[in-house]
Design an enzyme around this catalytic site. Structure first.
Site, short mmCIF file in Angstrom:
data_model
loop_
_atom_site.label_atom_id
_atom_site.label_comp_id
_atom_site.label_asym_id
_atom_site.label_seq_id
_atom_site.Cartn_x
_atom_site.Cartn_y
_atom_site.Cartn_z
N CYS A 132 26.33 40.83 29.53
CA CYS A 132 27.59 41.06 28.81
C CYS A 132 28.73 40.30 29.46
O CYS A 132 29.01 40.48 30.65
CB CYS A 132 27.90 42.56 28.79
SG CYS A 132 29.51 42.95 28.09
N ALA A 139 26.25 42.96 38.96
CA ALA A 139 25.09 42.21 39.45
C ALA A 139 25.13 42.05 40.96
O ALA A 139 24.09 41.96 41.62
CB ALA A 139 25.04 40.84 38.78
N TYR A 148 46.54 36.17 39.55
CA TYR A 148 45.60 37.21 40.00
C TYR A 148 46.37 38.50 40.33
O TYR A 148 46.00 39.59 39.89
CB TYR A 148 44.84 36.72 41.24
CG TYR A 148 43.83 37.71 41.79
CD1 TYR A 148 42.58 37.86 41.19
CD2 TYR A 148 44.13 38.51 42.89
CE1 TYR A 148 41.65 38.76 41.70
CE2 TYR A 148 43.21 39.41 43.40
CZ TYR A 148 41.97 39.53 42.81
OH TYR A 148 41.06 40.43 43.31
N1 LIG Z 1 36.19 41.06 47.47
C1 LIG Z 1 37.50 41.30 47.63
O1 LIG Z 1 38.15 40.93 48.62
C2 LIG Z 1 38.22 42.10 46.59
C3 LIG Z 1 37.76 42.20 45.30
N2 LIG Z 1 38.46 42.91 44.37
C4 LIG Z 1 38.00 43.03 43.01
O2 LIG Z 1 36.71 43.59 43.00
C5 LIG Z 1 36.04 43.21 41.79
C6 LIG Z 1 34.65 42.73 42.12
O3 LIG Z 1 34.74 41.53 42.85
P1 LIG Z 1 33.75 41.14 44.04
O4 LIG Z 1 32.59 42.05 44.06
O5 LIG Z 1 34.56 41.01 45.23
O6 LIG Z 1 33.33 39.68 43.58
P2 LIG Z 1 31.95 39.07 43.10
O7 LIG Z 1 32.28 37.70 42.66
O8 LIG Z 1 30.91 39.26 44.14
O9 LIG Z 1 31.53 39.97 41.87
C7 LIG Z 1 32.14 39.87 40.61
C8 LIG Z 1 31.08 40.11 39.55
O10 LIG Z 1 31.74 40.09 38.28
C9 LIG Z 1 30.95 39.31 37.40
N3 LIG Z 1 31.77 38.75 36.34
C10 LIG Z 1 32.72 37.79 36.45
N4 LIG Z 1 33.21 37.51 35.24
C11 LIG Z 1 32.59 38.32 34.36
C12 LIG Z 1 32.65 38.49 32.96
N5 LIG Z 1 33.47 37.74 32.20
N6 LIG Z 1 31.87 39.44 32.37
C13 LIG Z 1 31.03 40.16 33.13
N7 LIG Z 1 30.89 40.03 34.44
C14 LIG Z 1 31.67 39.11 35.06
C15 LIG Z 1 30.33 38.24 38.29
O11 LIG Z 1 29.19 37.65 37.68
C16 LIG Z 1 30.01 39.05 39.53
O12 LIG Z 1 28.73 39.62 39.45
C17 LIG Z 1 36.94 42.17 41.14
O13 LIG Z 1 37.68 42.78 40.12
C18 LIG Z 1 37.85 41.72 42.26
O14 LIG Z 1 39.06 41.25 41.78
C19 LIG Z 1 39.59 43.60 44.72
C20 LIG Z 1 40.08 43.53 45.97
C21 LIG Z 1 39.44 42.80 47.02
C1 LIG Z 2 46.18 41.26 50.62
C2 LIG Z 2 45.46 41.42 49.34
C3 LIG Z 2 44.00 41.14 49.43
C4 LIG Z 2 43.36 41.18 48.10
C5 LIG Z 2 42.09 40.44 48.06
C6 LIG Z 2 41.56 40.32 46.68
O1 LIG Z 2 41.91 41.03 45.76
C7 LIG Z 2 40.50 39.30 46.44
C8 LIG Z 2 41.02 37.94 46.61
C9 LIG Z 2 40.02 36.95 46.17
C10 LIG Z 2 39.75 35.82 46.81
C11 LIG Z 2 40.37 35.44 48.04
C12 LIG Z 2 39.92 34.46 48.78
C13 LIG Z 2 40.46 34.17 50.09
C14 LIG Z 2 39.91 33.29 50.89
C15 LIG Z 2 40.37 32.94 52.26
O2 LIG Z 2 41.21 33.92 52.79
C16 LIG Z 2 39.21 32.77 53.22
O3 LIG Z 2 39.74 32.62 54.48
C17 LIG Z 2 38.25 33.92 53.24
C18 LIG Z 2 37.23 33.72 54.36
C19 LIG Z 2 36.12 34.68 54.22
C20 LIG Z 2 35.21 34.66 55.41
O4 LIG Z 2 35.66 34.43 56.53
O5 LIG Z 2 34.03 34.88 55.20
#
Ligand SMILES: NC(=O)C1=CN([C@@H]2O[C@H](COP(=O)(O)OP(=O)(O)OC[C@H]3O[C@@H](n4cnc5c(N)ncnc54)[C@H](O)[C@@H]3O)[C@@H](O)[C@H]2O)C=CC1
Ligand SMILES: CCCCCC(=O)CC\C=C/C=C/C=C/[C@@H](O)[C@@H](O)CCCC(=O)O
Length: 268
Positions: free
Chosen positions: A63, A14, A150
């Site tokens: 879902c 989404a 995590y």
């Molecule tokens: N943004 C980051 O810094 C990083 C994110 N990731 C991973 O990337 C993936 C996507 O995360 P982001 O786009 O960053 O976050 P986000 O929060 O923007 O997107 C996550 C999406 O997953 C959906 N979701 C959560 N629980 C769910 C469930 N039970 N069933 C179906 N949908 C569900 C949410 O509604 C949302 O649309 C995650 O697996 C996250 O761990 C990995 C490394 C870095």
């Molecule tokens: C080094 C490994 C990085 C991996 C990152 C992930 O997999 C996702 C971690 C999910 C959430 C982390 C939140 C962290 C928040 C704070 O660091 C905050 O300072 C972020 C501020 C964002 C911003 O400045 O807009």
């Protein structure tokens, strides 16, 4: 992988990285099913994509990936709706060290299930045409990270990917399995992680020392690399502000002396 006319399923699509991946897949000519629990954002994204890429190429399916019946039902709906399945992106994820069992359910248990379903529908031994699974891990799955549950889920995804990506499995089902490990990227997940204060502060520090935030298109380049490199199976791609690199493809003790590695037996 050539994507024109193919069918993809992306979880957590989404918004954020899932949405970015889904759009890149649409741009390459595939049809995409967006799965998410966030119905309003999911419908909005699907409507947006329908306008840009055609209403017949995108559908939203409500879902919760942690609900076994819903995930199984969603895979079946995708096959019924689009007539097949070629690519699965197991992307949905959360960071919640307070409700840590939920974190394991969303980030790891559901990814295992998503892989099993991908193999069920795409595996040649089950009558499928082969395909590709990309699992969204994280740099937190490769290195120590302040939120231990995590990090465990993401390390689990790396182990799952490597083991499902063993060449003997590819020879049987023709489904490649790879993982993407991004560092901090600007999405909603960063906004409000349910973690103790010390973890949060330490993450802020890591973010600063690591060179700052990536943007969604930076991570999508990693997805594109995995889509383009048809010889990759069981591969784990780190994506950071410093660039991209494959991880941990050195030989295990069983191959170390000979230096041999079995070639891929089938390219989907
Ligand atoms: N943004 C980051 O810094 C990083 C994110 N990731 C991973 O990337 C993936 C996507 O995360 P982001 O786009 O960053 O976050 P986000 O929060 O923007 O997107 C996550 C999406 O997953 C959906 N979701 C959560 N629980 C769910 C469930 N039970 N069933 C179906 N949908 C569900 C949410 O509604 C949302 O649309 C995650 O697996 C996250 O761990 C990995 C490394 C870095
Ligand atoms: C080094 C490994 C990085 C991996 C990152 C992930 O997999 C996702 C971690 C999910 C959430 C982390 C939140 C962290 C928040 C704070 O660091 C905050 O300072 C972020 C501020 C964002 C911003 O400045 O807009």
């Amino acid at each position: 992988m050539q994507l024109s006319g193919k069918v993809a399923l992306v979880t957590g699509a989404a918004q954020g990285l899932g949405k970015g991946c889904a759009e890149a897949i649409l741009e390459r000519g595939a049809k995409v099913a967006l799965l998410d629990t966030n119905e309003s954002a999911g419908q909005e994204t699907a409507a947006d994509f329908a306008l840009k890429y055609g209403a017949d190429r995108c559908t939203f399916i409500l879902c919760d990936v942690t609900a076994k019946d819903q995930l199984e039902g969603a895979f079946q709906k995708v096959v019924d709706h689009f007539g097949g399945l070629d690519l699965v992106v197991n992307n949905a994820g959360i960071l919640n060290e307070v409700q840590w069992e939920k974190c394991i359910d969303v980030n790891l248990v559901s990814v295992v299930r998503g892989c099993h379903l991908g193999l069920r529908y795409m595996g040649k031994q089950n009558g499928g045409n082969g395909g590709l699974i990309i699992n969204m891990s994280s740099v937190a799955g490769l290195y120590a990270f302040p939120s231990p549950v995590y990090a465990t889920t993401k390390a689990g995804v790396v182990g799952l990917t490597r083991s499902l990506g063993m060449d003997y499995k590819l020879g049987r089902d023709c489904v490649r399995v790879n993982a993407l490990c991004p560092s901090f990227t600007t999405t909603a997940i960063l906004a409000d992680p349910e973690v103790p204060e010390d973890q949060y502060q330490h993450m802020k520090d890591m973010l600063e020392r690591g060179g700052g935030l990536m943007q969604i298109p930076d991570v999508v380049k990693g997805l594109a690399k995995l889509l383009d490199e048809d010889d990759k199976n069981g591969a784990v791609l780190e994506v950071t502000v410093q660039g991209m690199k494959y991880h941990g493809d050195e030989s295990g003790p069983w191959d170390r002396e000979s230096g041999t590695h079995q070639p891929n037996l089938c390219i989907a």
